[in-house]
Design a protein around this motif. Structure first.
Motif, short mmCIF file in Angstrom:
data_model
loop_
_atom_site.label_atom_id
_atom_site.label_comp_id
_atom_site.label_asym_id
_atom_site.label_seq_id
_atom_site.Cartn_x
_atom_site.Cartn_y
_atom_site.Cartn_z
N VAL A 1 -10.36 -7.06 2.00
CA VAL A 1 -9.37 -6.79 0.94
C VAL A 1 -9.20 -5.28 0.77
CG1 VAL A 1 -8.79 -7.10 -1.50
CG2 VAL A 1 -9.78 -9.00 -0.20
N LYS A 2 -10.31 -4.53 0.85
CA LYS A 2 -10.22 -3.06 0.73
C LYS A 2 -9.34 -2.49 1.84
CE LYS A 2 -14.52 -1.49 -1.38
NZ LYS A 2 -15.86 -1.04 -1.06
N ARG A 3 -9.56 -2.96 3.06
CA ARG A 3 -8.77 -2.44 4.19
C ARG A 3 -7.29 -2.76 4.02
NH1 ARG A 3 -13.20 -3.87 7.61
NH2 ARG A 3 -12.26 -5.87 8.16
N LEU A 4 -7.00 -3.99 3.59
CA LEU A 4 -5.59 -4.40 3.41
C LEU A 4 -4.94 -3.58 2.29
CD1 LEU A 4 -6.10 -8.27 3.77
CD2 LEU A 4 -4.95 -6.79 5.42
N LYS A 5 -5.71 -3.32 1.23
CA LYS A 5 -5.22 -2.51 0.11
C LYS A 5 -4.88 -1.11 0.59
CE LYS A 5 -6.98 -0.71 -4.35
NZ LYS A 5 -7.49 0.64 -4.15
N THR A 6 -5.77 -0.52 1.38
CA THR A 6 -5.53 0.84 1.89
C THR A 6 -4.28 0.89 2.75
OG1 THR A 6 -7.90 1.22 1.87
CG2 THR A 6 -6.61 2.75 3.18
N ARG A 7 -4.12 -0.13 3.61
CA ARG A 7 -2.92 -0.17 4.46
C ARG A 7 -1.66 -0.22 3.59
NH1 ARG A 7 -4.00 -5.02 8.53
NH2 ARG A 7 -1.77 -4.75 8.97
N ALA A 8 -1.70 -1.05 2.54
CA ALA A 8 -0.53 -1.18 1.65
C ALA A 8 -0.26 0.14 0.95
CB ALA A 8 -0.78 -2.29 0.63
#
Ligand SMILES: Nc1ncnc2c1ncn2[C@@H]1O[C@H](COP(=O)(O)OP(=O)(O)OP(=O)(O)O)[C@@H](O)[C@H]1O
Ligand SMILES: [Mg+2]
Length: 279
Positions: A80-87
């Motif tokens: 979730v952290k990685r996806l948040k950073t990408r967004a």
């Protein structure tokens, strides 16, 4: 009007963005809605504007959740952290809040854990809604039944006047379709999963998997006998095969409605029902 028109327009917009990481900076004061779907086969992250127009969508395959239960907390948080950073990189803002979902019938700490994953990933957890309600939001459904064929399970939810009046979840899902393919072709489960996704229109594949899909239709029939309802919608990634809907229709002898990209219905619905953070 086609009853799926609005849903399909949003699904097309979301699918066009999915994992493309398109840079689309928005104004810092613009309010956004964020949905996180912790699924058995993947974790999906969706950002919408206030009018539910998709701005960002991404997913990672993850073995962190089994049938709605978080079995690997640390991995879930990392994904979730990685996806948040990408967004955040695409939209040029920082995301402060998100909503999640749980399968119907999830109670106690298992319900709280979804909010905990969102909080541990650095966002305020706004709502935890149940998955069928998320799907119903996308489908704009008040009365009818939703069958969600996910990685591990087939879930049936019946709605009356916008409320869930009946739910059931049975352990037959996309994984079982993959296992049958792997056995038939004598390949590993990983290879079968890849082949399954790459050949969504293969009628040879489908004839191998048909008995599993008919079992899902039988599960649906049994539950609809207990709680009759129509229209019937099918969502969930495992239903993303060209012959899936027709198999359900001929087995159940009733019309079945299926939006495009059924694998993104729940994540979109979670984001649609999320607040914009200033509630
Ligand atoms: N784009 C796709 N094309 C084909 N099949 C897909 C696609 N996405 C997912 N699937 C299949 O759908 C299944 C997963 O569906 P989905 O993503 O709805 O499940 P989930 O939400 O992760 O799981 P669950 O709801 O059971 O917790 C897998 O078996 C996978 O093979
Ligand atoms: Mg799901």
């Amino acid at each position: 009007m086609d009853i799926l028109q609005t849903a399909n327009e949003r699904m097309e917009q979301l699918a066009a963005l999915m994992n493309k990481d398109i840079k689309q900076p928005i104004a810092a004061e613009e309010k956004v809605k964020v949905g996180v779907d912790l699924g058995t086969s993947s974790i999906v992250f969706v950002v919408l504007d206030e009018n539910n127009v998709p701005l960002f969508g991404a997913f990672e395959f993850a073995d962190a959740v089994r049938d709605g239960l978080v079995v690997n907390y640390r991995e879930s948080v990392e994904v979730v952290k990685r996806l948040k950073t990408r967004a955040e990189n695409c939209l040029g803002i920082s995301l402060t809040h998100a909503s999640g979902a749980i399968p119907p019938g999830t109670i106690g700490n298992n319900k709280k854990v979804v909010a905990n994953v969102i909080e541990s990933a650095g966002m305020e957890a706004l709502y935890t809604i149940d998955e069928p309600t998320a799907a119903a939001v996308v489908l704009d459904l008040k009365d009818g039944a939703v069958v969600d064929v996910g990685g591990g399970t087939t879930g049936i939810s019946v709605f009356k006047n916008g409320e869930v009046i009946y739910t059931a979840d049975e352990p037959t899902g996309g994984t079982h379709m993959t296992l049958v393919l792997a056995g038939y072709y004598g390949v590993s489960v990983e290879e079968a999963e890849q082949n399954k996704r790459e050949q969504k229109d293969s009628s040879e594949h489908f004839s191998v998997m048909r008995p599993v899909v008919e079992k899902m239709a039988e599960i649906t029939r049994v539950h609809l006998e207990k709680s009759p309802s129509e229209p019937l919608y099918i969502v969930g990634g495992a239903s993303a095969y060209s012959q899936f809907k027709n198999t359900f229709e001929s087995y159940l002898k009733m019309p079945v409605f299926q939006p495009n990209y059924p694998q993104y219905v729940t994540p979109l619905g979670i984001a649609m029902s999320s607040g914009s953070g200033n509630l």
